[in-house]
Design a protein around this motif. Sequence first.
Motif, PDB file in Angstrom:
ATOM      1  N   TYR A  68      -4.595   1.440   0.213  1.00 54.74           N
ATOM      2  CA  TYR A  68      -4.154   1.738  -1.156  1.00 54.74           C
ATOM      3  C   TYR A  68      -4.587   3.142  -1.563  1.00 54.74           C
ATOM      4  O   TYR A  68      -3.801   3.903  -2.130  1.00 54.74           O
ATOM      5  CB  TYR A  68      -4.730   0.704  -2.125  1.00 54.74           C
ATOM      6  N   VAL A  69      -5.838   3.492  -1.273  1.00 55.37           N
ATOM      7  CA  VAL A  69      -6.346   4.818  -1.624  1.00 55.37           C
ATOM      8  C   VAL A  69      -5.571   5.896  -0.878  1.00 55.37           C
ATOM      9  O   VAL A  69      -5.209   6.937  -1.452  1.00 55.37           O
ATOM     10  CB  VAL A  69      -7.856   4.910  -1.324  1.00 55.37           C
ATOM     11  N   CYS A  70      -5.308   5.681   0.417  1.00 55.54           N
ATOM     12  CA  CYS A  70      -4.553   6.663   1.204  1.00 55.54           C
ATOM     13  C   CYS A  70      -3.170   6.881   0.612  1.00 55.54           C
ATOM     14  O   CYS A  70      -2.693   8.021   0.515  1.00 55.54           O
ATOM     15  CB  CYS A  70      -4.438   6.197   2.654  1.00 55.54           C
ATOM     16  N   SER A  71      -2.499   5.799   0.221  1.00 53.68           N
ATOM     17  CA  SER A  71      -1.163   5.916  -0.360  1.00 53.68           C
ATOM     18  C   SER A  71      -1.202   6.693  -1.667  1.00 53.68           C
ATOM     19  O   SER A  71      -0.370   7.579  -1.908  1.00 53.68           O
ATOM     20  CB  SER A  71      -0.574   4.520  -0.595  1.00 53.68           C
ATOM     21  N   ALA A  72      -2.169   6.378  -2.522  1.00 50.63           N
ATOM     22  CA  ALA A  72      -2.266   7.054  -3.812  1.00 50.63           C
ATOM     23  C   ALA A  72      -2.605   8.533  -3.648  1.00 50.63           C
ATOM     24  O   ALA A  72      -2.033   9.388  -4.333  1.00 50.63           O
ATOM     25  CB  ALA A  72      -3.323   6.363  -4.679  1.00 50.63           C
ATOM     26  N   VAL A  73      -3.507   8.859  -2.733  1.00 50.75           N
ATOM     27  CA  VAL A  73      -3.924  10.250  -2.535  1.00 50.75           C
ATOM     28  C   VAL A  73      -2.782  11.085  -1.971  1.00 50.75           C
ATOM     29  O   VAL A  73      -2.530  12.203  -2.439  1.00 50.75           O
ATOM     30  CB  VAL A  73      -5.154  10.316  -1.612  1.00 50.75           C
TER      31      VAL A  73
ATOM     32  N   GLY B   7       1.849  -2.816  -6.039  1.00 52.44           N
ATOM     33  CA  GLY B   7       2.451  -1.519  -6.314  1.00 52.44           C
ATOM     34  C   GLY B   7       3.215  -0.941  -5.142  1.00 52.44           C
ATOM     35  O   GLY B   7       3.489   0.264  -5.115  1.00 52.44           O
ATOM     36  N   GLY B   8       3.559  -1.766  -4.160  1.00 53.67           N
ATOM     37  CA  GLY B   8       4.247  -1.282  -2.983  1.00 53.67           C
ATOM     38  C   GLY B   8       3.344  -0.539  -2.015  1.00 53.67           C
ATOM     39  O   GLY B   8       3.796  -0.113  -0.947  1.00 53.67           O
ATOM     40  N   ARG B   9       2.075  -0.390  -2.362  1.00 55.69           N
ATOM     41  CA  ARG B   9       1.147   0.376  -1.517  1.00 55.69           C
ATOM     42  C   ARG B   9       0.515  -0.482  -0.436  1.00 55.69           C
ATOM     43  O   ARG B   9       0.259  -0.001   0.676  1.00 55.69           O
ATOM     44  CB  ARG B   9       0.057   1.025  -2.380  1.00 55.69           C
ATOM     45  N   ILE B  10       0.235  -1.725  -0.738  1.00 52.44           N
ATOM     46  CA  ILE B  10      -0.335  -2.651   0.236  1.00 52.44           C
ATOM     47  C   ILE B  10       0.323  -4.007   0.050  1.00 52.44           C
ATOM     48  O   ILE B  10       0.943  -4.280  -0.994  1.00 52.44           O
ATOM     49  CB  ILE B  10      -1.867  -2.793   0.080  1.00 52.44           C
ATOM     50  N   ASN B  11       0.195  -4.846   1.063  1.00 53.82           N
ATOM     51  CA  ASN B  11       0.652  -6.228   0.939  1.00 53.82           C
ATOM     52  C   ASN B  11      -0.304  -7.127   1.702  1.00 53.82           C
ATOM     53  O   ASN B  11      -1.043  -6.669   2.590  1.00 53.82           O
ATOM     54  CB  ASN B  11       2.095  -6.391   1.428  1.00 53.82           C
ATOM     55  N   LEU B  12      -0.291  -8.401   1.365  1.00 50.60           N
ATOM     56  CA  LEU B  12      -1.278  -9.331   1.905  1.00 50.60           C
ATOM     57  C   LEU B  12      -1.168  -9.459   3.418  1.00 50.60           C
ATOM     58  O   LEU B  12      -2.186  -9.523   4.119  1.00 50.60           O
ATOM     59  CB  LEU B  12      -1.112 -10.697   1.248  1.00 50.60           C
ATOM     60  N   LEU B  13       0.057  -9.497   3.946  1.00 53.93           N
ATOM     61  CA  LEU B  13       0.236  -9.658   5.388  1.00 53.93           C
ATOM     62  C   LEU B  13      -0.411  -8.518   6.160  1.00 53.93           C
ATOM     63  O   LEU B  13      -1.157  -8.747   7.119  1.00 53.93           O
ATOM     64  CB  LEU B  13       1.730  -9.733   5.723  1.00 53.93           C
ATOM     65  N   TYR B  14      -0.167  -7.285   5.733  1.00 54.61           N
ATOM     66  CA  TYR B  14      -0.736  -6.152   6.445  1.00 54.61           C
ATOM     67  C   TYR B  14      -2.238  -6.029   6.219  1.00 54.61           C
ATOM     68  O   TYR B  14      -2.948  -5.453   7.052  1.00 54.61           O
ATOM     69  CB  TYR B  14      -0.024  -4.865   6.044  1.00 54.61           C
TER      70      TYR B  14
ATOM     71  N   GLY C  48       3.456  14.469  -3.421  1.00 52.53           N
ATOM     72  CA  GLY C  48       4.600  13.933  -4.150  1.00 52.53           C
ATOM     73  C   GLY C  48       5.470  13.034  -3.296  1.00 52.53           C
ATOM     74  O   GLY C  48       6.679  12.898  -3.543  1.00 52.53           O
ATOM     75  N   THR C  49       4.878  12.433  -2.279  1.00 51.20           N
ATOM     76  CA  THR C  49       5.623  11.621  -1.312  1.00 51.20           C
ATOM     77  C   THR C  49       4.818  10.387  -0.950  1.00 51.20           C
ATOM     78  O   THR C  49       3.591  10.449  -0.821  1.00 51.20           O
ATOM     79  CB  THR C  49       5.905  12.431  -0.030  1.00 51.20           C
ATOM     80  N   VAL C  50       5.516   9.269  -0.775  1.00 47.55           N
ATOM     81  CA  VAL C  50       4.874   8.064  -0.247  1.00 47.55           C
ATOM     82  C   VAL C  50       5.390   7.857   1.172  1.00 47.55           C
ATOM     83  O   VAL C  50       6.577   8.046   1.448  1.00 47.55           O
ATOM     84  CB  VAL C  50       5.162   6.823  -1.119  1.00 47.55           C
ATOM     85  N   PHE C  51       4.493   7.496   2.075  1.00 40.62           N
ATOM     86  CA  PHE C  51       4.844   7.390   3.487  1.00 40.62           C
ATOM     87  C   PHE C  51       5.057   5.946   3.922  1.00 40.62           C
ATOM     88  O   PHE C  51       5.434   5.700   5.067  1.00 40.62           O
ATOM     89  CB  PHE C  51       3.767   8.053   4.336  1.00 40.62           C
TER      90      PHE C  51
END
Length: 260
Positions: free
Chosen positions: A132-137, A157-164, A143-146
Amino acid sequence: MLEQLNQRLGERSDTLRRRIVLYIEKRIQYAYPAAARQEQTALRKGEKNFLSVSDLLWLFVIGAFLGDMVETVFCRVTAGVWMSRSSLVWGPFSVVWGLALVLATVLLRQEKDRSDRYLFAFGTVMGGVYEYVCSAVTELLFGTVFWDYSKFKFNLGGRINLLYCFFWGIAAVIWMRYGYPLVLRGMEKVRSRVRPWMTALLAVFMAVNMLTSALALARYDARTSGEAPKSSIDMLLDAHFDDARMERIYPNAKKVAKAG
């Protein structure tokens, strides 16, 4: 003549001191063998548990490479396509995985004898927080999400999910049980063959690689926003890291609309 005499006396004194110290150590070992064995064991454990900066650098590079390979194969198996999963413009290296393995090693190496359940729970929670922190940073910086997990159930928030997050837990168990001991044994075997200049060269390469990647991503964001090059560096980046190349390196990158 006097200088030679003083030198000889100094050498004899050093020899006598070493013999006295050796004699005392032998007497202690003879009188207290259990304590001597415990001290030697503690020293060996201390040496084994110590990780130098160069060790962490090599762990980072190994983790970055292995993580890139795992994700590439995973995408091939699940999506049926070969896809670049690299974080950097040069080489198959995933910075997210490299940092993750270093952090897991530093935080869990003293806990490696704990149960698999503990390692799994730790990896699940900390892996989710880390991702989550990596996605936000990265979104804040470029200005991009990977990655976007909005289509997954139980996402945040689309940044993490339970399965992963569970995958992070499984990865923690596999790494501490099998990966880290194997890599550590390999590093111990080749450590004497790795010269300091090799480690320094690797550090310089990775630093330049990450800096260039950051500049290329920042310029990619500005270019797709319609900003013209403002310096010779911008023009150089436009020439060597155009949109087609950046899309090939970062196929899942999605530009985030800026407020206002």
